[in-house]
Design a protein around this motif. Structure first.
Motif: not given
Length: 664
Positions: A374-379, A397-400, A405-409
């Motif tokens: 859910h955190e990945i979806y919101v970001w 936007k690039c930082l977000l 990508l970091t959370l997906e890993m």
């Protein structure tokens, strides 16, 4: 081209005036009448070509609602016609339609009434206007006539196709429901233009119910500020503790409380307050919020039918003066409906449990993984909403996206570590309660006091608005003033952050839906449903007519309210049912028909996702939190609940009015 004429009648039955007008002509009169019955004027309309309908707009000091008051002074409009307009020996005129318009005692008030007449043949059309007054006086009238090139059946067919197309777009999720409503409104307006009725932009904008939009916007701002206090997390933990860790006990309590609150508050307001709490509670307990929210909104619609102020159709019914004169006031209406809705609620809870028997309310994955997803979806959603108009916004936007990508890993690493497991009901709920209370606390007590004060005043004003006639503020104004008051008290500096939490897509959907429904009403779809219902009732034998009328009105109202807005449908059906009860050939009491309409219109909102405003609001807020549910997900649960609740309501009305005879 428009021709404007002014006419004064000083002597009765001495002058007969003929005017030949073109399309969209407007004629204004000042009538000084000195006798009880005076023939005012007759108009010869011959230039209708291939037109099938004649639409008349008459403005004058008429009663605001024709069915609300029987006036001794009235205007009679007669539409007559000859079969052969080109013959030298004109045949005798035949009166095709009689239209009676009661006059108000206040002659300076102008109310425009509209009616459409089917043209039987190609003969010359005559419009005769007669005035029947008890005392001499002046009656200012204005009239506009317009020819439409398509008959009513064709317009109803086109309107049905447009409505079906909108539902196909929403059900199959081809486009977002807001865009589907906008496309449907555009198609309906184009159809009106083709048949000859071209509403102006000002008129189309007037079709939007701004009170509802203001109510939604104001309450969304209030809830957005309220969420900053941590109050929703606190309520979620308290609800979990009160249910002692039993999920179904908690869901039952939430639904019951929502039904009770919606009986006195607007359904939309109830869901605006309940949806954030429910979502946070489900996140704490690792539950899927979708099924819990659908259950809540279903019982919100059921509870709203219990009182005269719980649902807009009930408010429309109780506000009718003629119904009040016949004893259908707030107390009588609420007393009758409350008993039936209590029976509906008692049956609906076990049936809801049966529907949810095989539903997996818990998430299949551990709460840690669910929260990470859910955190990945919101970001990602936040990054997509940023418009890279400047270098700084592009960098943000690039930082977000880098964070996504970091959370997906991290998520892939956790998925390799954890095994899928089905959560069970918490056995050690007391231990978990202590941990949850430490984690989820009130974060800003001062802001919480301000929010509770403003929200309490707003809800109090909602109650007073329903019961105290001296308050002249609509619900929309109350919500807007409360939102502005709280913005001042809370000292909000980041105003854009609050606006980003407003469901703009939901507001736009309602605006497009209002235009769509009003356009479909102008295409005679709602009138056609009411007329066909009345015709079906008339053909039934008299000894079975009351039972069949209750069944037919309830189910037609329920099914119609599932697919179209129940507010214009209720407003259209009330005059139809009143005229039906007054017809000596039908011989039906009025109250059973009105109660059937109220029961069907309110309970029918559970049939589809767009059947009630509360459904759309709940879906919009859930979508913003990342838990949106589709049309079919709601339909699988809502439609069976609608069928069962309407069946119980029908049985109650049949026993009350057919068996017991509770008609006085």
């Amino acid at each position: 081209m428009s021709d404007v004429k002014t006419l004064k009648i000083l002597k009765p039955l001495t002058n007969l005036y003929f005017f030949s007008w073109n399309l969209y002509s407007l004629c204004s009169f000042l009538l000084e009448i000195y006798t009880l019955t005076t023939l005012i004027t007759a108009m010869n309309l011959t230039d209708f070509h291939d037109s099938a309908l004649l639409k008349l707009d008459i403005g004058g000091p008429f009663v605001a609602d024709v069915v609300d008051q029987q006036s001794e002074d009235y205007i009679l409009v007669q539409i007559s016609q000859t079969e052969d307009a080109g013959s030298r020996r004109r045949r005798q005129q035949q009166v095709v339609y009689n239209w009676s318009l009661p006059l108000s005692s206040r002659r300076n008030h102008q109310i425009v009434t509209t009616r459409t007449f089917q043209i039987p043949n190609r003969g010359t059309i005559f419009i005769n206007i007669q005035a029947f007054l008890q005392e001499p006086g002046s009656v200012p009238l204005s009239m506009k006539h317009q020819y439409l090139h398509t008959n009513i059946e064709a317009q109803v067919t086109i309107a049905s196709i447009i409505l079906l197309g909108v539902y196909v777009l929403i059900i199959l999720e081809i486009v977002h429901r807001t865009l589907a409503a906008m496309l449907g409104a555009l198609a309906a307006l184009a159809t009106l233009a083709i048949v000859g009725e071209r509403p102006s932009m000002v008129k189309v904008v007037e079709w939007i119910d701004y009170e509802t939009l203001a109510l939604l916007f104001g309450m969304m701002v209030l809830v957005a500020i309220f969420s900053e206090t941590g109050f929703f997390d606190y309520c979620a933990v308290k609800a979990y503790r009160f249910s002692r860790g039993k999920v179904w006990a908690m869901i039952t309590l939430l639904c019951l409380f929502a039904a009770i609150l919606s009986a006195f508050l607007d359904n939309v307001t109830t869901m605006l307050l309940f949806t954030p709490v429910t979502i946070r509670l489900c996140e704490v307990l690792n539950l899927d919020p979708r099924h819990v929210l659908i259950a809540e909104v279903i019982f919100t619609n059921i509870g709203g039918a219990a009182t005269a102020v719980g649902d807009p159709p009930n408010v429309i019914i109780v506000s009718k003066q003629e119904l009040r004169k016949k004893g259908l006031d707030f107390a009588a209406f609420t007393g009758h409906m409350f008993v039936g809705i209590c029976l509906v609620v008692l049956v609906s809870f076990p049936f809801l449990r049966l529907l949810y028997w095989n539903k997996k309310l818990y998430n299949k994955e551990p709460s840690e993984i669910v929260e990470l997803k859910h955190e990945i979806y919101v970001w990602r959603l936040t990054a997509q909403r940023i418009n890279p108009a400047s270098r700084e916004e592009t960098a943000v936007k690039c930082l977000l996206m880098q964070k996504v990508l970091t959370l997906e890993m991290l998520l892939r690493k956790k998925l390799r570590t954890f095994h899928r497991q089905i959560s069970q009901e918490d056995k050690n709920w007391e231990t978990n309660i202590q941990e949850l209370q430490k984690k989820h606390r009130i974060t800003d007590k001062i802001l919480l006091i301000k929010c509770l004060t403003v929200l309490g005043c707003v809800i109090l004003m909602f109650f007073l608005n329903s019961f105290v006639p001296g308050i002249y503020l609509d619900l929309g104004w109350i919500a807007m003033l409360g939102a502005i008051w709280l913005l001042v008290l809370a000292d909000i500096h980041d105003f854009e952050m609050i606006l980003n939490r407003v469901e703009w897509a939901t507001l736009l959907f309602f605006a497009a839906l209002f235009i769509l429904m009003e356009a479909l009403a102008h295409l005679h779809l709602i009138d056609y449903i009411g007329e066909q219902t009345a015709l079906l009732i008339k053909v039934v034998p008299e000894d079975q007519r009351l039972a069949v009328a209750i069944i037919l009105v309830l189910w037609v109202s329920a099914l119609a309210s599932s697919v179209i807005d129940n507010i214009p449908f209720t407003a259209t059906m009330i005059p139809v049912l009143l005229n039906l009860s007054k017809d000596p050939d039908v011989n039906l009491p009025m109250k059973p028909l009105i109660f059937s309409l109220a029961m069907g219109a309110c309970l029918g909102g559970n049939g589809t996702l767009i059947g009630a405003s509360a459904n759309v609001v709940c879906a919009g807020i859930a979508e913003q939190h990342g838990y949106g549910f589709s049309f079919m997900e709601f339909f699988r649960l809502g439609f069976p609940m609608m069928v069962v609740s309407c069946t119980i309501g029908m049985c109650y009305l049949l026993v009350a009015h057919v068996v017991v005879g509770w008609n006085s």
